[in-house]
Write an enzyme that holds these catalytic residues in place. Structure first.
Site, PDB file in Angstrom:
ATOM      1  CG  ASP A 119      -2.459   8.591   8.755  1.00 41.58           C
ATOM      2  OD1 ASP A 119      -2.521   7.365   8.948  1.00 41.58           O
ATOM      3  OD2 ASP A 119      -2.737   9.122   7.660  1.00 41.58           O
TER       4      ASP A 119
ATOM      5  CD  GLU B 206      -2.463   1.142   2.795  1.00 41.95           C
ATOM      6  OE1 GLU B 206      -2.890   0.079   3.287  1.00 41.95           O
ATOM      7  OE2 GLU B 206      -2.516   2.233   3.390  1.00 41.95           O
TER       8      GLU B 206
END
Ligand SMILES: Cc1ncc(COP(=O)(O)O)c(C=O)c1O
Lengths: 234, 393
Positions: free
Chosen positions: A38, A27
């Protein structure tokens, strides 16, 4: 991993390494200035990626020239993709045989109404995030979109890189969701760090997605060692 | 026609005002946002809720705020100029209108941990105040740079019992404080995110605009009494995220003869690279959960805005403003640091009112628009300037 991190042209070497270690797919994250979901590790990698000059135009060029044959999934917040142009993005993905993308801040509803027809016409399929709090009804909606890609099952309600102990309760819940997804592949991500976690996740689902821990290994220049441990190679 | 004007105050079922808005959020936030949407929708028709909200605004906040006719400004610029005195609210800005509304929602949802982002610190102070009132825990995220330039408000928040957490990423201002607040929210789904402007994922823009709409509701009544008409010819308000502007425009969107003027901060100038004039420098993009006009570079990275005013230093604007400006319903004007500082000083000396730096941008717009003698103009004086004395002297 994040494109442009740790250096602007480290991507292909990284891909080759992962391929040689037997990782199944990578990914590749498109760095964004405001990565909402995040934690600190991916935030920092994104920041460095941007400072190094990474952007979608360059990323597609690098991917086109890559030596590694490892399958790639692109991951990115919606804004850089929107800015690049949805059609341009889909075409560019098509040119380098990418069929799965993860756009974590694009919701199922908005995708279905505003973008789905264009994605599917180009044979590109997003994979949607599902969490342990997602309702059955929404899981079905996600599966309907993701049959040609996979469901990204988020192990814990947290930003990336958080703590996770994969307790028995949690594993049961994750298993229930995996069952609900039927034949659509389910990969589990968020908070997966080591071989133990990977084994647990493999017993529940079709795969494990490792992000923050691997970026930390890159930061410490010990990715080979980390991968061996992760994969249980003694 | 009706549908079109309604759409400024009522987005479609996915939260879009035209192409702008929506809820671009990771699935992790979905349950929170959905619950909020349901509770908000219920409150819209809940008489008890409305009563409590209005009562607190009256007895605690001090509403209605006066509509003050400034003879000096009227003389200087021509026309009849009124100031809507949001600076006279408890805590010194319009932000408290929204904080009260949302804390009541949080209470309904059974939440006791409140998080907020703040730029100038006015929203942080308003949130900390309502948390003290309602006996709730309060955590405020504030950019490191803003903490330094708005010290008085940091101290107020702390004295009110709030924890102020510095945002140290990116430009270390409002945008980054918002990122940190959203991340905290993801990691603490039991908390209530009390957003301070008409930004963020649906239903926030609609909800915050609704809680600020009391401003134009009062303006209509007050103008009726003072002028015999509920309608001014122009309403002027500054736009950071756009909550005071949304409140001041709300009940005028469907009155095409009322010109709506949104004032953005152009910092050191539009071409200087140090600006926050989003509607001029921005293009469609997604930040903090909604599609809006966004200042970004050629690869879609959000650029770091600049304004002397911490409350206007934001790279986006509320989606309803993006829509309304694109449709031509709202006109945008931009004002530099220097022009705002001059306007603040002028009002202080002419009327004995020290405006917030943010509100000073709205005042400076009087210099930039054409004013006829029969104009009736309301400038929304969103807050008071105590917090800005270091810039003024
Ligand atoms: C006095 C005042 N006016 C205006 C603003 C800008 O916010 P908004 O555009 O949401 O009204 C702020 C924000 O901190 C403020 O404190």
């Amino acid at each position: 991993m994040t494109a442009g991190y740790p250096t602007i042209d480290s991507l292909d070497d990284q891909l080759c390494l992962l391929e040689s270690k037997g990782i199944d797919f990578v990914e590749v994250g498109i760095p964004f200035s405001d990565p909402l979901a995040d934690g600190p590790t991916i935030q920092e990698a994104s920041k460095i990626g941007i400072e190094n000059g990474m952007n979608l135009t360059l990323l597609f060029e690098q991917l086109k020239r890559r030596k590694s044959k490892i399958p790639i999934i692109l991951m990115g917040y919606f804004n850089p993709v929107l800015n690049f142009g949805i059609d341009a993005f889909l075409n560019a993905c098509g040119e380098i045989d990418i069929t799965s993308v993860i756009l974590p801040d694009l919701s199922i509803e908005i995708y279905n109404r505003n973008y789905r027809a264009r994605f599917e016409a180009k044979g590109i399929f997003p994979s949607f995030l599902v969490t342990t709090s997602t309702s059955q009804e929404r899981i079905k909606k996600a599966v309907d979109i993701c049959t040609n890609s996979f469901i990204y099952l988020v192990s814990s309600n947290s930003t990336t890189g958080g703590e996770n102990n994969f307790s028995a309760d949690q594993c049961d819940r994750l298993r229930e969701i995996t069952t609900l997804c039927g034949d659509t592949p389910v990969f589990i991500g968020f908070g997966i760090k080591n071989n133990d976690d990977v084994q647990k996740v493999h017993s529940i689902s079709d795969g494990a997605i490792i992000g923050s821990s691997y970026l930390k290994a890159i930061e410490n220049r010990e990715e080979r060692h980390y991968l061996d441990e992760l994969l249980g190679v003694k | 026609m009706l549908l079109k004007t309604e759409s400024y105050t009522k987005p479609d079922d996915l939260g879009f005002y035209g192409e702008f808005g929506g809820a671009f959020i990771p699935e992790l936030l979905r349950p929170n946002v959905e619950e909020l949407d349901q509770v908000f929708m219920k409150c819209l028709s809940d008489e008890q809720f409305q009563k409590e909200y209005i009562q607190i605004l009256k007895d605690y906040v001090g509403r209605p705020t006066p509509l003050y006719h400034s003879e000096k400004l009227s003389e200087k610029y021509g026309g009849t100029i009124y100031l809507k005195r949001e600076d006279l609210n408890h805590t010194g800005a319009h932000k408290i209108n929204n904080a009260i509304g949302q804390i009541l929602l949080a209470k309904k949802m059974g939440r006791t941990k409140i998080i907020a982002e703040t730029g100038a610190g006015q929203h942080g102070v308003a949130t900390a105040t309502t948390c003290a009132l309602m006996n709730m825990e309060c955590i405020v995220f504030m950019g490191e740079i803003d903490i330094a330039r708005q010290t008085p408000n940091v101290k107020r928040m702390q004295f009110l019992g709030a924890t102020v957490i510095p945002a140290t990423s990116g430009s270390k201002t409002l945008k980054d404080a918002t990122n940190e607040a959203i991340r905290f929210w993801i990691n603490n789904p039991d908390s209530y995110y009390l957003i301070g402007s008409v930004v963020g994922p649906h239903p926030y823009p609609e909800m915050v605009a609704y809680f600020q709409s009391v401003i134009s509701q009062e303006m209509r009544e007050q103008l009726q009494q003072k002028t015999g008409s509920q309608l001014p010819t122009k309403v002027i308000a500054c736009v950071g995220g756009g909550s005071n502007a949304a409140g001041a425009f709300y009940h005028y969107y469907r009155e095409p003869e009322v010109k709506l003027i949104a004032v953005e901060a152009s910092g050191l100038g539009l071409d200087s690279g140090k600006s926050a004039a989003t509607s001029i420098l921005g293009s469609p993009g997604v930040l903090h959960g909604s599609m809006t006009l966004l200042m970004q570079d050629e690869s879609g990275q959000v650029t770091e805005p600049y304004s002397i005013s911490a409350g206007l230093d934001y790279p986006g604007i509320g989606p309803l403003h993006a829509y309304s400006i694109n449709e031509g319903r709202t006109q945008s004007v931009s004002v530099t640091d220097q022009q705002a500082l001059a306007a603040a000083k002028a009002l202080t000396r002419s009327d004995g009112i020290i405006p917030a730096l943010e509100s000073a941008h709205a005042l400076a717009a009087l210099e930039k628009i054409t004013i006829e003698s029969n104009d009736v103009i309301v400038v929304n004086l969103s807050g008071r300037g105590d917090k800005d004395m270091e810039h003024y002297l």
